[in-house]
Design a protein around this motif. Structure first.
Motif, PDB file in Angstrom:
ATOM      1  N   ALA A   1     -17.883  -6.270 -25.113  1.00  0.00           N
ATOM      2  CA  ALA A   1     -16.997  -7.243 -25.751  1.00  0.00           C
ATOM      3  C   ALA A   1     -17.814  -8.124 -26.690  1.00  0.00           C
ATOM      4  O   ALA A   1     -18.928  -8.526 -26.371  1.00  0.00           O
ATOM      5  N   PRO A   2     -17.293  -8.441 -27.871  1.00  0.00           N
ATOM      6  CA  PRO A   2     -18.044  -9.278 -28.814  1.00  0.00           C
ATOM      7  C   PRO A   2     -18.088 -10.733 -28.365  1.00  0.00           C
ATOM      8  O   PRO A   2     -17.153 -11.231 -27.742  1.00  0.00           O
ATOM      9  N   VAL A   3     -19.185 -11.417 -28.687  1.00  0.00           N
ATOM     10  CA  VAL A   3     -19.286 -12.839 -28.386  1.00  0.00           C
ATOM     11  C   VAL A   3     -18.635 -13.638 -29.507  1.00  0.00           C
ATOM     12  O   VAL A   3     -18.622 -13.221 -30.670  1.00  0.00           O
ATOM     13  N   ASN A   4     -18.061 -14.779 -29.144  1.00  0.00           N
ATOM     14  CA  ASN A   4     -17.431 -15.690 -30.104  1.00  0.00           C
ATOM     15  C   ASN A   4     -17.935 -17.097 -29.795  1.00  0.00           C
ATOM     16  O   ASN A   4     -17.336 -17.817 -29.002  1.00  0.00           O
ATOM     17  N   LEU A   5     -19.048 -17.455 -30.422  1.00  0.00           N
ATOM     18  CA  LEU A   5     -19.753 -18.688 -30.068  1.00  0.00           C
ATOM     19  C   LEU A   5     -19.889 -19.619 -31.266  1.00  0.00           C
ATOM     20  O   LEU A   5     -19.777 -19.204 -32.419  1.00  0.00           O
ATOM     21  N   ILE A   6     -20.153 -20.882 -30.968  1.00  0.00           N
ATOM     22  CA  ILE A   6     -20.449 -21.843 -32.021  1.00  0.00           C
ATOM     23  C   ILE A   6     -21.444 -22.864 -31.507  1.00  0.00           C
ATOM     24  O   ILE A   6     -21.339 -23.338 -30.364  1.00  0.00           O
ATOM     25  N   HIS A   7     -22.417 -23.190 -32.342  1.00  0.00           N
ATOM     26  CA  HIS A   7     -23.460 -24.142 -31.978  1.00  0.00           C
ATOM     27  C   HIS A   7     -22.989 -25.571 -32.233  1.00  0.00           C
ATOM     28  O   HIS A   7     -22.201 -25.831 -33.146  1.00  0.00           O
ATOM     29  N   GLN A   8     -23.497 -26.487 -31.431  1.00  0.00           N
ATOM     30  CA  GLN A   8     -23.161 -27.902 -31.574  1.00  0.00           C
ATOM     31  C   GLN A   8     -23.371 -28.400 -33.010  1.00  0.00           C
ATOM     32  O   GLN A   8     -22.552 -29.159 -33.546  1.00  0.00           O
TER      33      GLN A   8
ATOM     34  N   THR B   1     -10.518 -21.747 -28.759  1.00  0.00           N
ATOM     35  CA  THR B   1      -9.971 -20.407 -29.017  1.00  0.00           C
ATOM     36  C   THR B   1      -9.367 -19.805 -27.750  1.00  0.00           C
ATOM     37  O   THR B   1      -8.796 -18.717 -27.801  1.00  0.00           O
ATOM     38  N   ALA B   2      -9.458 -20.531 -26.626  1.00  0.00           N
ATOM     39  CA  ALA B   2      -8.806 -20.084 -25.388  1.00  0.00           C
ATOM     40  C   ALA B   2      -7.293 -19.997 -25.570  1.00  0.00           C
ATOM     41  O   ALA B   2      -6.610 -19.318 -24.792  1.00  0.00           O
ATOM     42  N   VAL B   3      -6.748 -20.658 -26.600  1.00  0.00           N
ATOM     43  CA  VAL B   3      -5.299 -20.606 -26.819  1.00  0.00           C
ATOM     44  C   VAL B   3      -4.847 -19.204 -27.214  1.00  0.00           C
ATOM     45  O   VAL B   3      -3.659 -18.890 -27.136  1.00  0.00           O
ATOM     46  N   TYR B   4      -5.792 -18.333 -27.616  1.00  0.00           N
ATOM     47  CA  TYR B   4      -5.427 -16.969 -28.009  1.00  0.00           C
ATOM     48  C   TYR B   4      -5.436 -15.986 -26.844  1.00  0.00           C
ATOM     49  O   TYR B   4      -5.021 -14.843 -26.997  1.00  0.00           O
ATOM     50  N   GLY B   5      -5.925 -16.415 -25.684  1.00  0.00           N
ATOM     51  CA  GLY B   5      -5.975 -15.509 -24.552  1.00  0.00           C
ATOM     52  C   GLY B   5      -6.890 -14.336 -24.835  1.00  0.00           C
ATOM     53  O   GLY B   5      -7.876 -14.438 -25.567  1.00  0.00           O
ATOM     54  N   ASN B   6      -6.549 -13.168 -24.281  1.00  0.00           N
ATOM     55  CA  ASN B   6      -7.358 -11.964 -24.473  1.00  0.00           C
ATOM     56  C   ASN B   6      -6.798 -11.085 -25.577  1.00  0.00           C
ATOM     57  O   ASN B   6      -6.735  -9.858 -25.468  1.00  0.00           O
ATOM     58  N   GLU B   7      -6.399 -11.716 -26.653  1.00  0.00           N
ATOM     59  CA  GLU B   7      -5.909 -10.994 -27.829  1.00  0.00           C
ATOM     60  C   GLU B   7      -6.996 -10.044 -28.328  1.00  0.00           C
ATOM     61  O   GLU B   7      -8.167 -10.392 -28.413  1.00  0.00           O
ATOM     62  N   ASN B   8      -6.610  -8.819 -28.660  1.00  0.00           N
ATOM     63  CA  ASN B   8      -7.568  -7.853 -29.164  1.00  0.00           C
ATOM     64  C   ASN B   8      -7.547  -7.813 -30.676  1.00  0.00           C
ATOM     65  O   ASN B   8      -6.558  -8.175 -31.308  1.00  0.00           O
ATOM     66  N   GLY B   9      -8.656  -7.355 -31.272  1.00  0.00           N
ATOM     67  CA  GLY B   9      -8.726  -7.229 -32.713  1.00  0.00           C
ATOM     68  C   GLY B   9      -9.189  -8.517 -33.379  1.00  0.00           C
ATOM     69  O   GLY B   9      -9.728  -9.417 -32.745  1.00  0.00           O
ATOM     70  N   ILE B  10      -8.974  -8.595 -34.685  1.00  0.00           N
ATOM     71  CA  ILE B  10      -9.368  -9.762 -35.459  1.00  0.00           C
ATOM     72  C   ILE B  10      -8.341 -10.874 -35.252  1.00  0.00           C
ATOM     73  O   ILE B  10      -7.145 -10.669 -35.459  1.00  0.00           O
ATOM     74  N   VAL B  11      -8.814 -12.026 -34.855  1.00  0.00           N
ATOM     75  CA  VAL B  11      -7.937 -13.165 -34.582  1.00  0.00           C
ATOM     76  C   VAL B  11      -8.125 -14.208 -35.673  1.00  0.00           C
ATOM     77  O   VAL B  11      -9.223 -14.730 -35.873  1.00  0.00           O
ATOM     78  N   THR B  12      -7.049 -14.506 -36.392  1.00  0.00           N
ATOM     79  CA  THR B  12      -7.075 -15.545 -37.420  1.00  0.00           C
ATOM     80  C   THR B  12      -6.171 -16.689 -36.988  1.00  0.00           C
ATOM     81  O   THR B  12      -5.509 -16.628 -35.943  1.00  0.00           O
ATOM     82  N   GLU B  13      -6.100 -17.701 -37.828  1.00  0.00           N
ATOM     83  CA  GLU B  13      -5.229 -18.846 -37.541  1.00  0.00           C
ATOM     84  C   GLU B  13      -3.759 -18.462 -37.545  1.00  0.00           C
ATOM     85  O   GLU B  13      -2.916 -19.195 -37.027  1.00  0.00           O
ATOM     86  N   GLU B  14      -3.448 -17.306 -38.127  1.00  0.00           N
ATOM     87  CA  GLU B  14      -2.062 -16.822 -38.167  1.00  0.00           C
ATOM     88  C   GLU B  14      -1.684 -16.018 -36.931  1.00  0.00           C
ATOM     89  O   GLU B  14      -0.513 -15.715 -36.712  1.00  0.00           O
TER      90      GLU B  14
ATOM     91  N   ILE C   1      -6.183 -29.310 -36.408  1.00  0.00           N
ATOM     92  CA  ILE C   1      -6.643 -28.716 -35.159  1.00  0.00           C
ATOM     93  C   ILE C   1      -7.887 -27.882 -35.449  1.00  0.00           C
ATOM     94  O   ILE C   1      -7.893 -27.057 -36.359  1.00  0.00           O
ATOM     95  N   VAL C   2      -8.950 -28.091 -34.660  1.00  0.00           N
ATOM     96  CA  VAL C   2     -10.138 -27.246 -34.765  1.00  0.00           C
ATOM     97  C   VAL C   2     -10.314 -26.528 -33.435  1.00  0.00           C
ATOM     98  O   VAL C   2     -10.548 -27.163 -32.401  1.00  0.00           O
ATOM     99  N   ARG C   3     -10.186 -25.206 -33.473  1.00  0.00           N
ATOM    100  CA  ARG C   3     -10.310 -24.391 -32.262  1.00  0.00           C
ATOM    101  C   ARG C   3     -11.721 -23.815 -32.197  1.00  0.00           C
ATOM    102  O   ARG C   3     -12.046 -22.846 -32.884  1.00  0.00           O
ATOM    103  N   PHE C   4     -12.547 -24.417 -31.366  1.00  0.00           N
ATOM    104  CA  PHE C   4     -13.928 -23.971 -31.227  1.00  0.00           C
ATOM    105  C   PHE C   4     -14.031 -22.796 -30.263  1.00  0.00           C
ATOM    106  O   PHE C   4     -13.284 -22.695 -29.283  1.00  0.00           O
ATOM    107  N   GLY C   5     -15.003 -21.912 -30.544  1.00  0.00           N
ATOM    108  CA  GLY C   5     -15.317 -20.830 -29.623  1.00  0.00           C
ATOM    109  C   GLY C   5     -16.201 -21.347 -28.500  1.00  0.00           C
ATOM    110  O   GLY C   5     -16.242 -22.550 -28.216  1.00  0.00           O
TER     111      GLY C   5
END
Length: 281
Positions: free
Chosen positions: A197-204, A126-139, A169-173
């Motif tokens: 700032a909200p966390v955006n995490l994913i477990h293995q 999800t680093a490909v989105y940079g510091n985009e604010n708000g709700i981030v979707t695949e669009e 493509i799977v964009r992991f947090g």
């Protein structure tokens, strides 16, 4: 029996390979270390040494070419899970050093084209989105700020535009697991930025589960954001995690942040009918 090649049997690739073998797949796994070959073999993985070079033409040597060709042979699916490893590279670095990861993918593609691989799953971030604010979707338009994010986005495009195979493509947090948690690096730190700032995490475990479902359901030519659907503030989450791990509590800046990026995983829950294992978090 469907055969899958996993390029990069590291923190995620190795347990993923083990799980896929349990599900009845045959798995070729790559490593760059001879010392790790026995580990892969003991796990039931067909082990290969595969070293991708960013130097143009370096993959033309007979031994390197044969190792990649053999690694891909008879596989229908290729999972690419190799990190960019671009720490220390910045805007002042040379153009050549800043294209290391992209050139590795460029050099790999001709081998995929000549192989039996029909589908590619590329592990991105999800680093490909940079510091985009708000709700981030695949669009949401990708706007990476880090060098690794920029190269991941370029690599995504190279794979997606190739008509010889289908790419998902799977964009992991932020990645967490039993042996990997960012709170261990934040413990005891003072005046940490962006407390709200909200966390955006994913477990293995969820990373593996999502990849399993993509393969099982043949969800190719797709892009998925993969982040657990809970977004506590950094201060709340890491304070609690430090307590859970018996670590020194971090302290946070009193200044409120403007970063409110929330990565949406709605497509995964809707398209894959995937249920995140929230007890892991």
């Amino acid at each position: 029996m469907t055969q899958i090649s996993i390029l990069g049997c590291g923190w995620l690739g190795l347990p993923l390979a083990k799980k896929l073998i349990e599900k009845g797949y045959s798995v070729n796994g790559s490593t760059t270390s001879e010392n790790k070959l026995s580990i892969l073999e003991n796990a039931g993985i067909n082990p290969f040494i595969v070293i991708l070079s960013e130097v143009e033409g370096a993959l033309e040597s007979e031994s390197v070419s044969e190792s990649i060709t053999d690694f891909l042979a008879k596989s229908e699916i290729l999972i690419i899970d190799i990190p960019p490893k671009l720490r220390g590279i910045n805007a002042y670095s040379s153009d050549s050093s800043r294209k290391i990861f992209v050139e590795k993918i460029e050099n790999l593609i001709p081998f995929i084209e000549k192989s039996t691989v029909k589908n590619v799953l590329f592990v991105s971030s999800t680093a490909v989105y940079g510091n985009e604010n708000g709700i981030v979707t695949e669009e949401t338009n990708a706007n990476p700020e880090t060098e690794s994010g920029k190269q991941l986005l370029l690599a995504e495009a190279l794979l997606q535009k190739n008509q010889n195979f289908a790419t998902t493509i799977v964009r992991f947090g932020g990645l967490i697991g039993e042996d990997r948690h960012p709170v261990k690096f934040l413990a005891g730190k003072e005046n940490l930025e962006n407390p709200d700032a909200p966390v955006n995490l994913i477990h293995q475990n969820d990373c593996i589960g999502i990849i399993e479902e993509i393969i099982k359901q043949s969800k190719w030519n797709e892009v998925f954001n993969a982040v657990a659907p809970f977004h506590s503030s950094r201060e709340e989450y890491y304070t609690q995690q430090a307590k859970n791990h018996n670590l020194v509590l971090p302290t946070f800046s009193t200044e409120k942040s403007n970063i409110k990026k929330v990565i949406s995983s709605e497509k995964i829950t809707n398209s894959l009918s995937y249920q995140f294992r929230l007890e892991n978090y």
